[in-house]
Design an enzyme around this catalytic site. Structure first.
Site, short mmCIF file in Angstrom:
data_model
loop_
_atom_site.label_atom_id
_atom_site.label_comp_id
_atom_site.label_asym_id
_atom_site.label_seq_id
_atom_site.Cartn_x
_atom_site.Cartn_y
_atom_site.Cartn_z
N HIS A 198 -0.89 0.55 7.10
CA HIS A 198 -1.03 1.45 5.95
C HIS A 198 0.20 2.35 5.84
O HIS A 198 1.19 1.97 5.27
CB HIS A 198 -2.33 2.24 6.05
N GLU B 121 -3.67 -4.62 9.66
CA GLU B 121 -3.84 -3.78 8.47
C GLU B 121 -2.93 -2.54 8.48
O GLU B 121 -3.38 -1.41 8.66
CB GLU B 121 -5.31 -3.36 8.33
N GLU C 193 -3.93 0.30 11.14
CA GLU C 193 -5.30 0.81 11.23
C GLU C 193 -6.13 0.12 12.31
O GLU C 193 -7.00 0.74 12.93
CB GLU C 193 -6.00 0.68 9.88
N HIS D 246 0.80 -1.22 0.00
CA HIS D 246 0.00 0.00 0.00
C HIS D 246 0.84 1.28 0.00
O HIS D 246 0.80 2.05 -0.94
CB HIS D 246 -0.95 -0.02 1.21
#
Length: 305
Positions: free
Chosen positions: A277, A275, A292, A235
């Site tokens: 990022h 998660e 996150e 990402h």
């Protein structure tokens, strides 16, 4: 050259479920983090690990990416309410409405012209906002390109990813635009960052690859590095002073690195479902990762020849 990391722990944020999303180093030497689910901005003091939060005027504004501005403040996009936000190092906030509605401002970076540049994912435009709040927008030469991240390049222009057009774009401060298609179909680029050697690194979330773009007499050259798992969903990217590109894999709960010569390493987070990022390096070289579904993890980076 190879790299490895040692975990230094995860900082818990005061507001549960706030959604740490993106990070930037401020002019005050603190780490600043957007809290996408809580409509807040967090400030982290590296020396003590202290975390403070500043509430914005709307808990549902969706603060996403953040950057240090040329005026000594932090600027960030508010994806859900179509505004650009600003916060001083003392925690004073304000925001600026953008033309139209529901443009989806997302990526943001300080430009070489003393303004802030940002992407509008839903209207296929690149925006520019001066520190006085004046806004200009530039229409991209493609439909539905979904401009995502952008960064200031070494050539005095802004470079950005076109997630749905499968390309890397370049825009000058006068608004001249050129697109560079990627060699892999469905690569869906997102994060992009400038390297110390004049290169640009980017994440291909759709193809599970990290890309590197260089410019020279032969024109633009793009090199892609395939990651071990194609569905890891890389990402965001950040480039270390030694030229190594670090990235997050939000689908597999890992961070990774790739050297300019293509050496790839991956490192699991404490839990797969956190998660990750955004990520950035602190003033002392510590790597910070916004998870996150957790907090902000800290990592000591090691290098070996």
């Amino acid at each position: 050259m190879t790299t490895s990391v040692s975990p230094l722990g995860t900082l818990t944020l005061p507001t549960a479920g706030s959604g740490p999303y993106a990070l930037a180093v401020g002019p005050d030497g603190h780490l600043w983090c957007t809290l996408v689910h809580a409509g807040r901005i967090a400030r982290l003091t590296p020396s003590s690990g202290r975390v403070e939060e500043f509430a914005l005027d709307s808990p549902d504004c969706g603060p996403t990416l953040v950057t240090a501005g040329p005026d000594g403040a932090l600027w960030f996009t508010r994806y859900r309410d179509h505004r650009i936000g600003r916060i001083t190092v003392d925690g004073e906030t304000r925001s600026y409405a953008l033309p139209g509605s529901a443009g989806g401002p997302y990526g943001i970076a300080a430009g070489p012209d003393g303004a802030l540049w940002f992407t509008l994912t839903n209207t296929n435009r690149i925006g520019r906002i001066g520190t006085d709040g004046e806004v200009r927008e530039f229409l991209l030469p493609c439909e539905g390109g979904f401009p995502s991240f952008l960064t200031a390049g070494p050539d005095g222009a802004l470079w950005f990813t076109l997630n749905q057009a499968n390309a890397i774009g370049r825009i000058t401060v006068s608004g001249e635009i050129r697109l560079h298609p990627l060699p892999t179909p469905g690569a869906a680029p997102v994060g992009i960052a400038a390297g110390w050697d004049g290169s640009l690194w980017f994440a291909e979330i759709g193809a599970g690859r990290i890309g590197r773009l260089t410019t020279g007499r032969a024109g633009v050259e793009i090199t892609e590095f395939a990651l071990p798992e194609a569905d890891c969903r890389p990402h965001a990217v950040a480039v270390a002073p030694d030229g190594t590109c670090w990235f997050t894999e939000w689908a597999t709960g890992r961070i990774g690195s790739v050297t300019p010569d293509g050496m790839i390493t991956e490192h699991p987070l404490t839990h797969r479902n956190r998660e990750p990022h955004g990520l950035t390096f602190g003033p002392d070289g510590t790597l910070y990762v916004a998870e996150e579904h957790s907090g902000i993890s800290r990592w000591e980076v090691h290098h070996a020849a």
